[in-house]
Design an enzyme around this catalytic site. Structure first.
Site, PDB file in Angstrom:
ATOM      1  N   ASN A   1      -0.159  -3.536  -7.144  1.00 46.39           N
ATOM      2  CA  ASN A   1      -0.745  -2.508  -6.115  1.00 46.39           C
ATOM      3  C   ASN A   1      -0.740  -0.967  -7.544  1.00 46.39           C
ATOM      4  O   ASN A   1       0.385  -1.290  -8.301  1.00 46.39           O
ATOM      5  CB  ASN A   1       0.172  -2.454  -4.917  1.00 46.39           C
ATOM      6  CG  ASN A   1      -1.269  -1.664  -3.950  1.00 46.39           C
ATOM      7  OD1 ASN A   1      -1.745  -0.821  -4.594  1.00 46.39           O
ATOM      8  ND2 ASN A   1      -1.481  -2.645  -2.894  1.00 46.39           N
TER       9      ASN A   1
ATOM     10  N   GLY B   1      -6.384   2.338 -12.426  1.00 46.60           N
ATOM     11  CA  GLY B   1      -7.514   2.257 -13.827  1.00 46.60           C
ATOM     12  C   GLY B   1      -6.911   2.806 -15.306  1.00 46.60           C
ATOM     13  O   GLY B   1      -5.714   1.645 -15.044  1.00 46.60           O
TER      14      GLY B   1
ATOM     15  N   CYS C   1       1.464  -0.935   0.411  1.00 45.98           N
ATOM     16  CA  CYS C   1       0.655  -0.261   0.254  1.00 45.98           C
ATOM     17  C   CYS C   1       0.529   1.331  -0.050  1.00 45.98           C
ATOM     18  O   CYS C   1       2.018   1.118   0.954  1.00 45.98           O
ATOM     19  CB  CYS C   1      -0.743   0.574   0.946  1.00 45.98           C
ATOM     20  SG  CYS C   1      -2.098   1.736   1.470  1.00 45.98           S
TER      21      CYS C   1
END
Lengths: 312, 316
Positions: free
Chosen positions: B194, B219, B132
């Protein structure tokens, strides 16, 4: 965890018409692939064009009017998302996710009058609100016309969208503009004070508000100071509308009914919140400084909020 | 025309098709079942769960860019206790593979979570979020160092027998090395990748689009980058790779399979339309059947890239 409403669906919708409205708005009329039952006022839909990759993320819009199989949305053209939708032609296909969110509480008659405060394109959820209050909501007593008042403000006359249509509903409509080009010179809160001073409204009222962030901050402050029942229909950036992206937090009041967690999700726990459950102000916030309006999100910026940003 | 068999295996897991939800993009539980039922997916991956509750980052947390989305949510979640008490019991009735994505700030956090969840039959596997970009407070994610990434996986491996997916970051020049390191440490699969680090700003106001300035970019705009990352992982390891990044359609998903991925995850596309994952699953079956492909595994790792085989493809 808060879930999207069980009646929400992913639907295609055909554009029926795009009509100009006011200086910078349009009324977008679409026909979803299935006819929807009556949608509660101040619920919303996520809309996007499907013929291009960008804008990628759908935009949230309150339902403005519902007529048979057709849904109408009031859009203020502000950036890429609204421009793409406003440039739609009849026959184009849109993706429609909804109906989403909770909507206004039951606007029943017989109590203190409901005073509706709309700012600019924040007017959108009040048309159905007035219609449904007059018809009776949730099996409760319908409101009489004199138990409702619509106070509508904007920067200038051209940003009071569809004013005549609101007047045609037959409830008292009072207007305010910053430049005095229509109605009271000032904002809707100044207008409310003058109506109180002139005894045209009782001191005990129930407030509903939708509009730009500084206006809602002021409404929240007023409602708390005067201990008035008050419901705010909020706008935030939304990445999905269905509670999965966590991009639309609204700060909860620690002592309020949602206070066990610091954030509510505007999309699935709102967009309508009782004052007392959430707060738009942050500690130490300057009066009127937008918290939810992202810094980069001015018109022409990448991903702007597009509901209720106009006006005073 | 015979319909293509979409089922596959990842370690001991049997998936009905190669489509999983990406962590953080399909809810905390079964909220999305009216849009895409769990039975339409090969697997469900939870939003990242952390040991303690996290309130998340300041607003704005999302900012759309051309062909993509920046986010900096900050792993908002109610913590492990809430997940155990409220989410897992709901997921226990979901007829799909349930993967719990776990995040932490230290090796000890990961170990504690895996230990607590190991006995929970409702979770079939763990996805270890090594990557993350939004929570380290300036520290680099574990998945930017082969040694750190391997240390986490090795420690988690020691306390659970459940399959482990290592979720890697594209924000490194050592991706192949990191993939081999987590494989060596006991990972059963690799999720690649990620979000990319990204930034948006407004030159007029001189202000960033996200409160944290930088965030994770996802995206369709990232697909070529993520596809390359997945391909690099697949050629570096023998364990299955689960591709992730910019998938909008069944064709996009099939590209990942050809590049060597056993399965894929759908993320940001669910924000555009939460019914997309189910639609992609149906379209994938139709496309493969129309192409006369009997089993989805037959196209995995079939890229004509000048090498005879891909290790990741061969292992199945």
């Amino acid at each position: 965890m808060p879930a999207p409403p069980p009646d929400a669906r992913s639907l295609t919708a055909e554009v029926v018409s795009v009509e100009p409205c006011g200086e910078d708005g349009v009324v977008l009329t679409v026909r979803p692939e299935v006819e929807l039952p009556t949608v509660r006022a101040s619920r919303f839909f996520m809309l996007r064009r499907t013929d291009r990759l960008s804008p990628l993320i759908p935009r949230p819009f309150s339902l403005y009017r519902q007529r048979g199989a057709e849904l109408e949305f009031l859009l203020k053209v502000m950036g890429r998302g609204t421009r793409a939708l406003a440039e739609s032609r009849p026959g184009d296909e849109l993706r429609l996710i909804g109906p989403l969110g909770n909507g206004w509480p039951a606007l029943e008659g017989g109590g203190a009058p409901w005073v509706m405060l709309g700012g600019g394109v924040g007017s959108a959820p009040f048309y159905l609100g007035i219609q449904q209050a007059l018809a009776g909501m949730d099996g409760k007593r319908p409101a009489r016309r004199e138990e409702l008042a619509y106070l509508y403000g904007a920067a200038r006359r051209g940003l009071l969208y569809d004013l005549e249509r609101f007047r045609a509903l037959g409830v008292p409509v009072h207007t305010a503009t910053d430049d005095g080009s229509e109605g009271f010179k000032g904002n809707v809160l100044g207008l409310l004070e003058t109506l109180w001073s002139a005894n045209k409204l009782p001191r005990e009222v129930r407030l509903l508000a939708c509009g730009p962030h500084p206006m809602l901050v002021a409404v929240e402050r007023l409602a708390r100071a005067k201990k008035l029942e008050c419901w705010l229909s909020l706008e935030t950036l939304m990445g999905c509308g269905v509670g999965i992206c966590n991009g639309c937090p609204v700060a909860t009041r620690p002592e309020g009914p949602m206070g066990a967690w610091p954030n509510a999700k505007c999309c699935v726990e709102g967009p309508v919140f009782a004052v007392g459950a959430v707060t738009l102000e942050q500690p130490g916030e300057q009066h009127g400084s937008p918290r939810h309006a992202p810094a980069a999100c001015v018109p022409e910026a990448p991903h702007e909020p597009e509901r209720g940003r106009a006006g005073n | 025309m015979a319909s293509c068999d979409l089922s596959l295996r990842i370690g001991p897991l049997e998936l009905r098709n190669p489509l999983l939800s990406a962590s953080g993009t399909y809810g905390h539980g079964l909220e999305m079942e009216f849009f895409t039922a769990p039975t339409e997916l090969g697997g469900w991956v939870s939003k990242t769960v952390t040991l303690r509750p996290r309130g998340g980052n300041a607003s704005p947390r999302i900012c759309e860019t051309e062909a993509g989305l920046l986010n900096s949510i900050g792993l908002e979640n109610r913590g492990l206790e809430h997940y155990l008490a409220h989410t897992l019991p709901v997921m226990a009735r979901a007829d799909t593979v349930v993967v719990t994505n776990i995040g932490g700030e230290s090796v000890e956090d990961f170990v504690e979570m895996a230990r607590r969840l190991d006995g929970e039959s409702a979770t079939d596997a763990f996805e270890v979020n090594l990557s993350c970009p939004n929570v380290q407070g300036g520290k680099l994610p574990f998945a930017t160092s082969p040694a750190l990434a391997a240390e986490v996986i090795r420690a988690v491996r020691a306390v659970t027998h459940k399959p482990l997916f290592a979720k890697l970051s594209p924000n490194t020049a050592q991706l192949g090395e990191i993939a081999r390191a987590v494989e060596g440490a006991g990972a059963d699969a690799i999720t690649a990748v990620n979000t990319l680090l990204g930034l948006a700003l407004d030159w007029r106001t001189r202000r960033p689009g996200l409160a944290t300035v930088q965030g994770g970019y996802s995206g369709p705009g990232i697909k070529p980058v993520a596809l390359r990352c997945a391909w690099e992982c697949a050629r570096s390891v023998a364990i299955p790779v689960i591709g992730c990044g910019g998938i909008q359609s069944a064709s996009d998903a099939l590209e990942y399979l050809v590049a060597g991925c056993a399965a894929v995850q759908i993320g940001t596309a669910s924000f555009s339309d939460p019914a997309v994952p189910g639609r992609i699953a149906r379209e994938m079956g139709a496309l493969l059947s129309a192409a006369g492909i009997a089993r989805v595994g037959d196209i995995v790792g079939t890229l004509h890239d000048g090498r005879e085989t891909l290790q990741g493809a061969r292992s199945r």
